[in-house]
Design a protein around this motif. Structure first.
Motif, PDB file in Angstrom:
ATOM      1  N   PHE A 184       0.798  -1.244  -0.024  1.00 28.51           N
ATOM      2  CA  PHE A 184       0.128  -0.138   0.073  1.00 28.51           C
ATOM      3  C   PHE A 184       0.928   1.254  -0.090  1.00 28.51           C
ATOM      4  N   ASN A 185       2.049   1.118  -0.316  1.00 27.90           N
ATOM      5  CA  ASN A 185       2.825   2.403  -0.594  1.00 27.90           C
ATOM      6  C   ASN A 185       3.083   2.711  -2.015  1.00 27.90           C
ATOM      7  N   THR A 186       3.659   3.830  -2.307  1.00 28.81           N
ATOM      8  CA  THR A 186       3.846   4.034  -3.488  1.00 28.81           C
ATOM      9  C   THR A 186       4.844   3.014  -4.266  1.00 28.81           C
ATOM     10  N   THR A 187       4.690   2.747  -5.534  1.00 30.35           N
ATOM     11  CA  THR A 187       5.481   1.667  -6.126  1.00 30.35           C
ATOM     12  C   THR A 187       6.938   1.925  -6.045  1.00 30.35           C
ATOM     13  N   VAL A 188       7.689   0.936  -5.781  1.00 29.40           N
ATOM     14  CA  VAL A 188       9.249   1.201  -5.608  1.00 29.40           C
ATOM     15  C   VAL A 188       9.570   1.117  -7.044  1.00 29.40           C
ATOM     16  N   LYS A 189      10.619   1.895  -7.417  1.00 30.01           N
ATOM     17  CA  LYS A 189      11.104   1.848  -8.810  1.00 30.01           C
ATOM     18  C   LYS A 189      11.721   0.449  -9.106  1.00 30.01           C
ATOM     19  N   PRO A 190      10.966  -0.160 -10.291  1.00 32.65           N
ATOM     20  CA  PRO A 190      11.664  -1.490 -10.575  1.00 32.65           C
ATOM     21  C   PRO A 190      13.017  -1.337 -11.158  1.00 32.65           C
ATOM     22  N   TYR A 191      13.465  -2.671 -11.279  1.00 29.39           N
ATOM     23  CA  TYR A 191      14.900  -2.568 -12.078  1.00 29.39           C
ATOM     24  C   TYR A 191      14.646  -3.064 -13.565  1.00 29.39           C
ATOM     25  N   SER A 192      15.624  -2.554 -14.269  1.00 28.82           N
ATOM     26  CA  SER A 192      15.426  -2.968 -15.849  1.00 28.82           C
ATOM     27  C   SER A 192      15.197  -4.471 -15.820  1.00 28.82           C
ATOM     28  N   GLN A 193      14.765  -5.075 -17.077  1.00 30.23           N
ATOM     29  CA  GLN A 193      14.756  -6.471 -17.243  1.00 30.23           C
ATOM     30  C   GLN A 193      16.202  -7.231 -17.192  1.00 30.23           C
ATOM     31  N   VAL A 194      17.139  -6.570 -17.714  1.00 29.16           N
ATOM     32  CA  VAL A 194      18.511  -6.887 -17.674  1.00 29.16           C
ATOM     33  C   VAL A 194      18.840  -7.185 -16.276  1.00 29.16           C
ATOM     34  N   LYS A 325       1.351  -2.724 -19.228  1.00 25.51           N
ATOM     35  CA  LYS A 325       1.260  -3.061 -20.424  1.00 25.51           C
ATOM     36  C   LYS A 325       2.688  -2.947 -21.066  1.00 25.51           C
ATOM     37  N   ASN A 326       3.023  -3.374 -22.321  1.00 22.20           N
ATOM     38  CA  ASN A 326       4.297  -3.320 -22.900  1.00 22.20           C
ATOM     39  C   ASN A 326       5.314  -4.093 -22.399  1.00 22.20           C
ATOM     40  N   ILE A 327       5.019  -5.177 -21.733  1.00 15.74           N
ATOM     41  CA  ILE A 327       5.946  -6.005 -20.903  1.00 15.74           C
ATOM     42  C   ILE A 327       6.312  -7.394 -21.862  1.00 15.74           C
ATOM     43  N   ASP A 328       7.580  -7.708 -21.718  1.00 15.57           N
ATOM     44  CA  ASP A 328       7.950  -8.970 -22.647  1.00 15.57           C
ATOM     45  C   ASP A 328       7.055  -9.983 -22.275  1.00 15.57           C
ATOM     46  N   PRO A 329       6.568 -10.564 -23.368  1.00 11.50           N
ATOM     47  CA  PRO A 329       5.579 -11.491 -23.215  1.00 11.50           C
ATOM     48  C   PRO A 329       6.311 -12.761 -22.586  1.00 11.50           C
ATOM     49  N   ASN A 330       7.531 -13.019 -22.690  1.00 19.01           N
ATOM     50  CA  ASN A 330       8.215 -14.246 -22.202  1.00 19.01           C
ATOM     51  C   ASN A 330       8.176 -14.020 -20.758  1.00 19.01           C
ATOM     52  N   LEU A 331       8.434 -12.781 -20.223  1.00 19.02           N
ATOM     53  CA  LEU A 331       8.472 -12.551 -18.839  1.00 19.02           C
ATOM     54  C   LEU A 331       7.192 -12.825 -18.297  1.00 19.02           C
ATOM     55  N   LEU A 334       6.615 -16.541 -17.744  1.00 21.17           N
ATOM     56  CA  LEU A 334       7.333 -16.858 -16.954  1.00 21.17           C
ATOM     57  C   LEU A 334       6.609 -17.055 -15.577  1.00 21.17           C
ATOM     58  N   LEU A 335       6.275 -15.592 -15.180  1.00 20.54           N
ATOM     59  CA  LEU A 335       5.610 -15.236 -13.917  1.00 20.54           C
ATOM     60  C   LEU A 335       4.163 -15.805 -13.988  1.00 20.54           C
ATOM     61  N   ASN A 336       3.411 -16.120 -14.998  1.00 19.21           N
ATOM     62  CA  ASN A 336       2.470 -16.825 -14.763  1.00 19.21           C
ATOM     63  C   ASN A 336       2.456 -18.356 -14.457  1.00 19.21           C
ATOM     64  N   LYS A 337       3.666 -18.617 -15.041  1.00 21.87           N
ATOM     65  CA  LYS A 337       3.953 -20.371 -14.917  1.00 21.87           C
ATOM     66  C   LYS A 337       4.267 -20.332 -13.144  1.00 21.87           C
ATOM     67  N   MET A 338       4.993 -19.492 -12.766  1.00 19.81           N
ATOM     68  CA  MET A 338       5.591 -19.589 -11.289  1.00 19.81           C
ATOM     69  C   MET A 338       4.462 -19.449 -10.514  1.00 19.81           C
ATOM     70  N   GLU A 351      12.387 -26.356 -15.560  1.00 22.36           N
ATOM     71  CA  GLU A 351      11.787 -25.564 -16.552  1.00 22.36           C
ATOM     72  C   GLU A 351      12.024 -24.058 -16.546  1.00 22.36           C
ATOM     73  N   ILE A 352      12.256 -23.657 -15.229  1.00 23.81           N
ATOM     74  CA  ILE A 352      12.568 -22.119 -15.037  1.00 23.81           C
ATOM     75  C   ILE A 352      13.928 -21.890 -15.971  1.00 23.81           C
ATOM     76  N   LYS A 353      14.992 -22.650 -15.576  1.00 21.17           N
ATOM     77  CA  LYS A 353      16.346 -22.423 -15.915  1.00 21.17           C
ATOM     78  C   LYS A 353      16.355 -22.630 -17.641  1.00 21.17           C
ATOM     79  N   ALA A 354      15.342 -23.264 -18.370  1.00 17.19           N
ATOM     80  CA  ALA A 354      15.215 -23.363 -19.792  1.00 17.19           C
ATOM     81  C   ALA A 354      14.184 -22.646 -20.341  1.00 17.19           C
ATOM     82  N   HIS A 355      13.428 -21.748 -19.476  1.00 16.28           N
ATOM     83  CA  HIS A 355      12.574 -20.890 -20.034  1.00 16.28           C
ATOM     84  C   HIS A 355      13.132 -19.876 -21.128  1.00 16.28           C
ATOM     85  N   PRO A 356      12.664 -19.451 -22.134  1.00 12.01           N
ATOM     86  CA  PRO A 356      12.892 -18.247 -23.247  1.00 12.01           C
ATOM     87  C   PRO A 356      13.265 -17.168 -22.471  1.00 12.01           C
ATOM     88  N   TRP A 357      12.538 -16.614 -21.340  1.00  8.60           N
ATOM     89  CA  TRP A 357      13.086 -15.346 -20.869  1.00  8.60           C
ATOM     90  C   TRP A 357      14.449 -15.512 -20.100  1.00  8.60           C
TER      91      TRP A 357
END
Length: 365
Positions: A184-194, A325-331, A334-338, A351-357
């Motif tokens: 319930f706090n302001t969203t923390v700045k996320p990291y880049s996907q890299v 929106k505009n998030i890498d579909p591979n990410l 992976l999140l949906n499957k986890m 399967e995580i280690k072999a995932h396309p993302w």
């Protein structure tokens, strides 16, 4: 070390509250700071054997964490001071929760026959039990068996017979927790996907190793991932970890873990039908918590947030996660499957280690 926070009286994060240091090295306490447990369990001692305690850097349910320096080598360490009495109470409660037994006198005593005799005899027996009992520090047992670059290094344990304290000496991770995530706090700045990939890959390596050693962590979250000076992830807080063979199948509705990061199968009450079903893979709960952690790193917020535990549990078990929106579909895949509700259908570590993302981001780094 790790942190916890309270929202409307509901505790979402359990272990260590963290204090940041500013650029001048001055300690800054987090908001909503409760009374430090150092006021409860600590003496005013400044030394523990060769270690000089500098100041408190965190607190939690059973003790506090000190920044300390070895006066012989000038090396800094994090020393976790645990309360023996609080550990005893926790272990007794966990024992009763698993067995359904009711205690008579002393820790873990469940036989009513042991309480027979005069009141004076019972008091003497109980006094002797309290003196003789040394609580099992699960974290020590686990850390002694682990040796991995992404798991915090255990140095030694010091049991002070003259006080209520046990000290765990561990390496210091200079940068603290990988992310300060609160509900319930302001969203923390996320990291880049890299950057997310770099940190998450290290987490995968650590937990994969942990599972290979036969353990499940049971409290994976950003607060329990520390960063060293060179951005190496260090997994901490193995107080809730258990060996898979010891309590398989894992108990549901357990006190271990942090509610906002707990898998749905741990929140369901046991019933007659569930007892007849095949138990879920014990490592699946860690996979779920890793998914929540990755979600936080990538999006800067928790996927499930409610003002009460009952509402939170219901949301975890029934609500699908949202993606910006505009998030890498591979990410998102992976999140949906986890974060699949059914532990039998949840993605595995291999399967995580072999995932396309995981593979694509590795190629681009």
């Amino acid at each position: 070390m790790a942190r916890w926070f309270n929202t409307t009286g509901i505790q979402f994060h359990r272990p260590w509250k963290h204090h940041h240091e500013d650029s001048d090295g001055k300690q800054q306490k987090r908001r909503h700071h409760r009374r430090s447990l150092s006021e409860v369990i600590s003496t005013n001692r400044r030394y523990v054997q060769q270690y000089r305690l500098l100041h408190e850097i965190g607190s939690g349910s059973t003790g506090v964490v000190h920044l300390a320096i070895d006066k012989k080598t000038n090396t800094q360490y994090a020393i976790k001071e645990l309360s023996k009495s609080r550990l005893q109470r926790q272990q007794k409660n966990d024992f009763l929760r698993l067995t359904g037994s009711r205690p008579c006198f002393g820790l873990g005593v469940t036989s009513r026959q042991e309480s027979l005799g005069s009141k004076e005899d019972d008091e003497q027996q109980n006094k002797r039990r309290r003196v003789a009992i040394t609580p099992t520090v699960n974290e020590i047992k686990v850390l002694k068996l682990l040796d991995h670059p992404n798991i915090i290094q255990f140095v030694q344990a010091i049991d002070d017979p003259e006080s209520d304290s046990i000290y765990l000496v561990m390496e210091k991770a200079e940068k603290g927790a990988v992310m300060d995530i609160t509900a319930f706090n302001t969203t923390v700045k996320p990291y880049s996907q890299v950057q997310c990939h770099e940190y998450f890959s290290q987490l995968v390596n650590a937990i994969d190793y942990l599972h290979e050693q036969g353990f499940v962590h049971r409290d994976i979250k950003p607060d329990n991932l520390l960063l060293t000076r060179n951005n190496t992830i260090k997994v901490i807080d193995f107080g809730s970890a258990i060996h898979i063979d010891e309590t398989y199948p894992l108990p549901s509705t357990t006190s271990a873990g942090t509610p906002a990061f707990m898998a749905p199968e741990l929140l369901r009450r046991r019933d007659i039908k569930q007892k007849q079903l095949k138990p879920p893979p014990p490592t699946a709960t860690d996979i779920w918590s890793m998914g929540i952690t990755l979600y936080c790193l990538c999006y800067g917020q928790l996927p499930f947030e409610k003002p009460s535990l009952l509402e939170l549990y219901d949301e975890i078990q029934n609500k699908n996660i949202d993606h910006p929106k505009n998030i890498d579909p591979n990410l998102t895949d992976l999140l949906n499957k986890m974060l699949t509700k059914n532990p039998f259908e949840r993605i595995t570590m291999e399967e995580i280690k072999a995932h396309p993302w995981m593979i694509d981001k590795k190629k681009n780094t």
